[in-house]
Design an enzyme around this catalytic site. Structure first.
Site, short mmCIF file in Angstrom:
data_model
loop_
_atom_site.label_atom_id
_atom_site.label_comp_id
_atom_site.label_asym_id
_atom_site.label_seq_id
_atom_site.Cartn_x
_atom_site.Cartn_y
_atom_site.Cartn_z
N HIS A 265 105.39 -59.45 145.63
CA HIS A 265 105.81 -59.55 144.23
C HIS A 265 106.33 -58.20 143.72
CE1 HIS A 265 105.54 -61.09 140.02
NE2 HIS A 265 105.33 -59.81 139.76
N GLU A 266 105.52 -57.17 143.86
CA GLU A 266 105.93 -55.85 143.37
C GLU A 266 107.12 -55.34 144.19
OE1 GLU A 266 104.72 -55.14 140.59
OE2 GLU A 266 102.98 -56.48 140.65
N HIS A 269 110.25 -56.52 142.57
CA HIS A 269 110.63 -55.64 141.45
C HIS A 269 111.28 -54.37 141.98
CE1 HIS A 269 108.75 -57.74 138.11
NE2 HIS A 269 107.55 -57.73 138.66
N GLU A 295 111.20 -60.45 136.60
CA GLU A 295 110.25 -61.42 137.15
C GLU A 295 110.94 -62.45 138.03
OE1 GLU A 295 106.98 -61.31 137.18
OE2 GLU A 295 107.00 -59.45 136.03
#
Lengths: 495, 495
Positions: A265-266, A269, A295
């Site tokens: 997830h990170e 980003h 997101e």
């Protein structure tokens, strides 16, 4: 003043603005990762001073004169400069009515509030956090009124994170999602009631999980010259230009899956920030354009890619070797079922792809009510627990697993949460478009995300803030349509 | 303006000054510990901006007016304020003639230079570091001329690190040391030729050494709420008030002794900073007063305490347990001999207590020659190697173990090195005074440094910069006398 001289002024302004934000960001990161606990009050003072510098740089006669000149001569300049002028004006309109002292006080408050939140979460003590959270909500509401005296303060907050987003649009979006998601979740969840994840429980030492993170970052194509990973209670990504992007994760030694999806997830980003164009990264148009687009990238990698059959099958051999012999008997299908379990639960960041939006909805409803004055901050835990019961059917045993779980409010991010759900919906629409151009699943199966990264970089990342999020999204996918997201979920779960 | 208003201005000035230094320091620490390598150029820009802010704050009409008023009314104020005015004037006289742009450029240069040094040391490539080092020496020399146009630039540099120190005094100090130390070392070294340190070689995992560091910090009484430990190539201490002090170490997995003494050394610096008075820590008089007093504390703990028979005997049981069963057969006397070996060697930070000053002397001679224009920077490696041969009798096999070993010059610290030797001499005199008041070795034997820390805090730490180093030292010990240091060494080694 010549146009050239004016552009020099703008560039000088950008340099200072970047420097103050950079310094402040590094202090924030340092405070959240390594700084000794006793340092937080003094750090608050310094971050207050830096916030004051930023404030003074972007307000006052000197700045207003420059901005006025830039607006007057806008037509003389190229597209990037025009966009810079537009963003500057927007920022200025936002903060020009916030008194300088309050601006600096707020920066200090956030440091104290974050510290209080960390302690409160550790000690399961909402009461000690309450005075700070109350001040944060009061301050963001007062700021919203300064920014747009005639608007609903919550509309103003939503708009800050996603240009153009309103309570009305959110109500519509969540209403539609809820109508189809609740029955969908109800249909899928029972199939997962007996999933055996025992192989993924037990002792997974942090040291081995750290190596697993390195592997995942390699698979994702994250440039380690410009991107590091650290450890914090709550994972996050922070960036200071495309040359310095930092993700964090949290290792639970009884579960490698939790950190695995935090890293992916990170990492999503981070890929976005690492892909911003060289020519804009240090200036006003640098950085990702909105929280929802951000997101959409992080959740695209985490869920759409990371929870696909192709991805899980591709990384299983590494996992088997890294954590040998614990996973020797696990098949790709079993692994996939473990990471795609649908089950209403307590913690948002651990939630499955289907029920996730319900977690977001709880926060959306609560912050909307508080800002509207219909709910007191002291009553948050009770209402939180009530809504978790109502939307997710679960009982919250303690505040540290309830209202204290997220850092967002402690950090002043009110109006941010809806971006998570909208980002998920964006992601599904990006996938649909991407599949028209490239062989998404072929690449994933080979562990080669180059084409996927390239597609996203060309259409999204490289633009930084050159385009507004809605415009950017629609130029690629057409209008936002939650049905595409729900159809995608239905397809993934074969219903 | 009333006196009260003037004091408010001063306090506002101190707050900003602290904030800019704090932010800049955190960026430096971050850059040296965790930041991704690709970020260094951008970090240089930001640190340049922060340096510019500091420069502007402490120069220009606004500041000069305040300082002028403060000087004019000095007699109205209390002793602490008087001292602040004195230090402000001294700083102002130092930088008032340095052009603003050069000041900011210099901050940028140091970031680049540190980066080049790290790479050069790694690749044993002095040539790639040469252009940066040349610019650093040129700049510090130019700055010294700006600061005191009529003085010898190297005197100016020495004075910046130790108020009042001159080339003449250094020549005298080192001359005296050399006269007695060289025969002393020659007498002691042969006794250690056959010391068997094999038990302390081999595999000492970093993870276990990290725990050892925690233990040592506990023994030293370092408050972990305000003091953290990190890892860097070259150990250092940095502090942002008494509420945030950071030490670093470097773990060599083939030797636990190296990091052990780094931790104790840096821990001594940290104790000093942690002990500064609450009322002065955030202002102009905060922080340790000079490099030599700082080194007197770090080397006092590292050598006088840390290499004593009492200290080594006291920690041996912990070491035996932590690294079991490797050290089972080692006696206190054997351990003591291992950590007090006297042997001329290559690396300053690994040097023994007796030959250490000779390493310092090499650097002193070289930087003195470069500043005087009698030596070219490109010729440094050759001269370095020649002096190591002459003073220490060793051949330098490669620059990474020679001229590239220390970060100091890369970081602009020219005139700093003599402080290490003077600090050692100060430490021996502190010990002599301390023994008149408390049972030093009784405390060490029990692993209780409370009395020692209390003695130093009462006489040195709490004063921060309230007293000049020479005055502070003489108020406790009388005049500096290198013979006390040499007598102490002779006593320790029983000659």
């Amino acid at each position: 003043m010549t146009d050239e001289k004016l552009l020099q002024k703008l560039s000088e302004y950008e340099r200072k603005r970047f420097a103050y934000t950079h310094a402040s960001g590094i202090m924030y990161y340092d405070g959240d990762t390594v700084a000794p606990p006793g340092s937080y009050l003094v750090r608050g003072d310094t971050m207050g001073e830096l916030a004051m510098l930023s404030y003074k740089l972007s307000t006052g006669k000197r700045f207003e004169d420059m901005l006025g000149e830039l607006i007057a001569r806008k037509e003389n300049f190229d597209a990037v400069t025009k966009r810079k002028i537009e963003l500057l004006k927007r920022d200025y309109d936002e903060i020009k009515n916030v008194p300088a002292r309050e601006y600096a006080d707020y920066a200090r408050l956030l440091v104290e509030s974050m510290n209080a939140w960390r302690e409160a979460k550790k000690n399961n003590s909402f009461e000690t956090f309450l005075p700070f959270l109350t001040r944060v909500f009061e301050t963001v509401k007062r700021f919203a009124r300064y920014m747009a005296p005639d608007s609903d303060p919550y509309d103003t907050m939503l708009d800050r994170y996603e240009k153009g987003l309103t309570v009305k649009a959110c109500d519509g979006f969540f209403g539609k999602l809820r109508a189809r998601l609740v029955p969908l979740a109800a249909e899928i969840a029972p199939r997962y009631e007996n999933v055996d994840d025992s192989a993924f429980r037990g002792c997974y030492p942090a040291a081995l999980q750290r190596e697993f993170s390195e592997y995942l970052m390699g698979v994702m194509g994250l440039d380690r010259e410009r991107c590091i990973i650290g450890e914090t209670e709550h994972p996050f990504t922070t960036n200071f230009s495309k040359y310095d992007v930092r993700i964090t994760t949290h290792y639970y030694e009884d579960s490698p899956v939790s950190s695995m999806y935090s890293v992916i997830h990170e990492g999503g980003h981070a890929l976005y920030e690492l892909g911003v164009g060289d020519d804009i990264t240090l200036g006003i148009c640098g950085g990702g354009v909105s929280m929802a687009i951000h997101e959409s990238q992080s959740r695209f990698y985490e869920n759409i890619i990371g929870r696909s059959r192709e991805f899980t099958a591709m990384i299983l051999p590494y996992l088997r070797k890294q954590f040998a012999p614990r996973l020797d008997g696990v098949t790709p299908e079993e692994f996939w079922r473990v990471v795609t379990v649908v089950k209403p639960s307590l913690i948002r960041t651990e939630a499955d792809e289907v029920t996730y939006a319900l977690h977001v909805m709880v926060r959306y409803e609560l912050e909307k009510q508080i800002v509207a004055g219909n709910l007191k901050v002291k009553d948050l835990p009770g209402e939180w627990n009530r809504l978790y019961r109502e939307y997710l059917g679960v009982d919250v045993p303690r505040d540290s697993e309830g209202v204290l779980q997220d850092m967002h409010w402690a950090d002043g991010n009110v109006g941010y949460f809806p971006s998570y759900a909208i980002g998920s919906a964006y992601g599904a629409q990006f996938l649909r478009e991407m599949q028209k151009d490239i062989d998404v699943w072929g690449g994933v199966s080979k562990g080669d995300l180059t084409e996927i990264n390239g597609w996203l970089c060309d259409r999204i990342w490289k633009y930084g803030q050159l385009r507004d999020p809605g415009e950017l999204f629609e130029s690629i996918c057409g209008p936002l349509d939650p049905d595409v997201f729900i159809d995608y979920l239905a397809g993934r779960y074969g219903v």
